[in-house]
Design a protein around this motif. Structure first.
Motif, PDB file in Angstrom:
ATOM      1  N   SER A 163      38.525  49.711  45.420  1.00 43.09           N
ATOM      2  CA  SER A 163      39.515  48.963  44.655  1.00 43.09           C
ATOM      3  C   SER A 163      39.164  47.477  44.650  1.00 43.09           C
ATOM      4  N   ILE A 164      39.365  46.850  43.498  1.00 39.49           N
ATOM      5  CA  ILE A 164      39.081  45.425  43.337  1.00 39.49           C
ATOM      6  C   ILE A 164      40.318  44.734  42.789  1.00 39.49           C
ATOM      7  N   LEU A 165      40.808  43.765  43.539  1.00 41.93           N
ATOM      8  CA  LEU A 165      41.944  42.967  43.096  1.00 41.93           C
ATOM      9  C   LEU A 165      41.431  41.651  42.520  1.00 41.93           C
ATOM     10  N   VAL A 166      41.721  41.405  41.252  1.00 42.44           N
ATOM     11  CA  VAL A 166      41.334  40.152  40.604  1.00 42.44           C
ATOM     12  C   VAL A 166      42.502  39.173  40.701  1.00 42.44           C
ATOM     13  N   GLN A 167      42.214  37.969  41.137  1.00 44.09           N
ATOM     14  CA  GLN A 167      43.223  36.914  41.217  1.00 44.09           C
ATOM     15  C   GLN A 167      43.100  35.970  40.032  1.00 44.09           C
ATOM     16  N   TRP A 168      44.142  35.937  39.189  1.00 44.35           N
ATOM     17  CA  TRP A 168      44.194  34.927  38.134  1.00 44.35           C
ATOM     18  C   TRP A 168      44.672  33.590  38.700  1.00 44.35           C
ATOM     19  N   TRP A 169      45.456  33.679  39.776  1.00 43.85           N
ATOM     20  CA  TRP A 169      46.013  32.466  40.373  1.00 43.85           C
ATOM     21  C   TRP A 169      46.294  32.747  41.847  1.00 43.85           C
ATOM     22  N   PRO A 170      46.124  31.731  42.722  1.00 40.19           N
ATOM     23  CA  PRO A 170      46.230  31.973  44.157  1.00 40.19           C
ATOM     24  C   PRO A 170      47.627  31.884  44.758  1.00 40.19           C
ATOM     25  N   LYS A 171      48.508  31.024  44.203  1.00 43.89           N
ATOM     26  CA  LYS A 171      49.808  30.827  44.835  1.00 43.89           C
ATOM     27  C   LYS A 171      50.869  30.539  43.793  1.00 43.89           C
ATOM     28  N   PRO A 172      51.696  31.547  43.456  1.00 44.62           N
ATOM     29  CA  PRO A 172      51.623  32.910  43.992  1.00 44.62           C
ATOM     30  C   PRO A 172      50.407  33.640  43.434  1.00 44.62           C
ATOM     31  N   VAL A 173      49.983  34.669  44.146  1.00 47.28           N
ATOM     32  CA  VAL A 173      48.885  35.488  43.641  1.00 47.28           C
ATOM     33  C   VAL A 173      49.339  36.174  42.360  1.00 47.28           C
ATOM     34  N   ILE A 174      48.558  36.019  41.296  1.00 45.16           N
ATOM     35  CA  ILE A 174      48.831  36.706  40.033  1.00 45.16           C
ATOM     36  C   ILE A 174      47.618  37.561  39.709  1.00 45.16           C
ATOM     37  N   ALA A 175      47.854  38.828  39.437  1.00 47.30           N
ATOM     38  CA  ALA A 175      46.767  39.779  39.193  1.00 47.30           C
ATOM     39  C   ALA A 175      47.023  40.558  37.912  1.00 47.30           C
ATOM     40  N   PRO A 176      45.956  41.010  37.237  1.00 50.40           N
ATOM     41  CA  PRO A 176      46.111  41.765  35.995  1.00 50.40           C
ATOM     42  C   PRO A 176      46.611  43.179  36.239  1.00 50.40           C
ATOM     43  N   GLY A 177      47.440  43.660  35.304  1.00 47.80           N
ATOM     44  CA  GLY A 177      47.941  45.019  35.373  1.00 47.80           C
ATOM     45  C   GLY A 177      47.219  45.941  34.412  1.00 47.80           C
ATOM     46  N   LYS A 178      47.893  46.999  34.025  1.00 51.21           N
ATOM     47  CA  LYS A 178      47.300  48.012  33.149  1.00 51.21           C
ATOM     48  C   LYS A 178      46.986  47.440  31.770  1.00 51.21           C
ATOM     49  N   GLN A 179      47.860  46.545  31.274  1.00 55.61           N
ATOM     50  CA  GLN A 179      47.675  45.989  29.935  1.00 55.61           C
ATOM     51  C   GLN A 179      46.735  44.789  29.981  1.00 55.61           C
ATOM     52  N   SER A 180      45.510  45.028  30.356  1.00 57.79           N
ATOM     53  CA  SER A 180      44.527  43.951  30.467  1.00 57.79           C
ATOM     54  C   SER A 180      43.135  44.502  30.254  1.00 57.79           C
ATOM     55  N   TRP A 181      42.336  43.758  29.495  1.00 61.14           N
ATOM     56  CA  TRP A 181      40.939  44.163  29.324  1.00 61.14           C
ATOM     57  C   TRP A 181      40.206  44.163  30.665  1.00 61.14           C
ATOM     58  N   VAL A 182      40.692  43.380  31.625  1.00 60.30           N
ATOM     59  CA  VAL A 182      40.065  43.359  32.952  1.00 60.30           C
ATOM     60  C   VAL A 182      40.261  44.700  33.653  1.00 60.30           C
ATOM     61  N   ASN A 183      41.407  45.320  33.445  1.00 58.91           N
ATOM     62  CA  ASN A 183      41.617  46.663  33.980  1.00 58.91           C
ATOM     63  C   ASN A 183      40.560  47.619  33.443  1.00 58.91           C
TER      64      ASN A 183
END
Length: 272
Positions: free
Chosen positions: A153-173
């Motif tokens: 599993s790989i968690l991508v961080q868009w932002w560190p504080k608060p941590v924001i990560a991409p969900g299902k509706q993302s090309w990164v997914n």
């Protein structure tokens, strides 16, 4: 078949010359990938690639602070806007008030990115080049080893504080899955989501990828993640698997997503 790297360097002279203003990095890169960089008469403040094309172009503002007066003064035939960033609706309203001809794509999936490339290519009267770019991307990103339940599993961080990560509706997914990994938020029907420490612990990702929006790569801080006392039991921290991928390769829905995919695939190879 033209390779993606070659497409960016081509300059064509057999098309109708339109005046294009791009308000996002991704649209700028798409136009240039189609060999139509010579049609650009203005770009947003953050467009930085290809440098040889954008470096001397007029700038019309950053992100949500696009200066409509500057856009209008460039007399564009078409403005390439976007709805991928919250708040861009206000930019669109100002374009409409100014009577400017525009499109505002809102890609969610990788397939949406492909469709946007085709749409822009059609508007620039170079539909065949759009297909060439899409085919090149598909060839580069396609993988026979898609993710399974046992994939890392790989968690991508868009932002560190608060941590924001991409969900299902993302090309990164889609990129993570194609690379043979799992997005911890891949089952959550959202574009992105802020996360609490306890959620990070529950997800327990095998790797964390820093891809902070609006921050240059040299300013990414893996040490901040490694020092987080609340995360010391997370596999990615224990195994020293915090990686950096520039947002230019993951956050922009353009042909350079290929670069992001290749780096994700390299991380997966380290985890397997």
């Amino acid at each position: 078949m033209l390779e993606l790297a070659s497409i960016f360097s081509l300059i064509y002279t057999d098309t109708v010359i339109m005046r294009i203003v791009s308000l996002t990095c991704s649209n700028t890169e798409i136009v240039c990938s189609l060999g139509c960089g010579h049609m650009l008469v203005g770009v947003d403040a953050d467009s930085d690639f290809p440098e040889e094309i954008v470096s001397n172009l007029p700038r019309v503002g950053r992100d949500l602070d696009i200066e409509t007066e500057k856009v209008t003064a460039l007399k564009p035939d078409l403005v390439l806007a976007s709805l991928t960033v919250p708040g861009h609706e206000k930019v669109i309203e100002r374009l409409e008030e100014a009577g400017l001809n525009y499109i505002a794509p809102e890609p969610v999936s990788l397939e949406d990115v492909y469709d946007n490339i085709r749409e822009i290519a059609e508007l620039l009267d170079v539909s065949h080049r759009g297909e060439t770019v899409v085919e090149s991307m598909r060839r580069e990103i396609f993988s026979e080893n898609n993710s399974t339940e046992t994939s890392p599993s790989i968690l991508v961080q868009w932002w560190p504080k608060p941590v924001i990560a991409p969900g299902k509706q993302s090309w990164v997914n889609d990129l993570i899955n194609a690379a043979g990994a799992i997005n911890p938020l891949g089952q959550q029907d959202c574009k992105s989501k802020p996360l609490e420490d306890h959620e990070i612990l529950t997800f327990n990702p095998d790797a964390i990828v820093i891809s902070w929006c609006g921050v240059s790569l040299e300013k990414y801080r893996p040490d901040v993640i490694y020092r987080n006392e609340s995360w010391q039991s997370v596999q990615a921290i224990k195994n020293q698997q915090v990686h950096c991928i520039t947002e230019a390769f993951l956050g922009r829905p353009s042909p350079r997503l290929v670069n992001g995919f290749k780096q994700l695939k390299g991380i997966v190879s380290l985890l397997n």
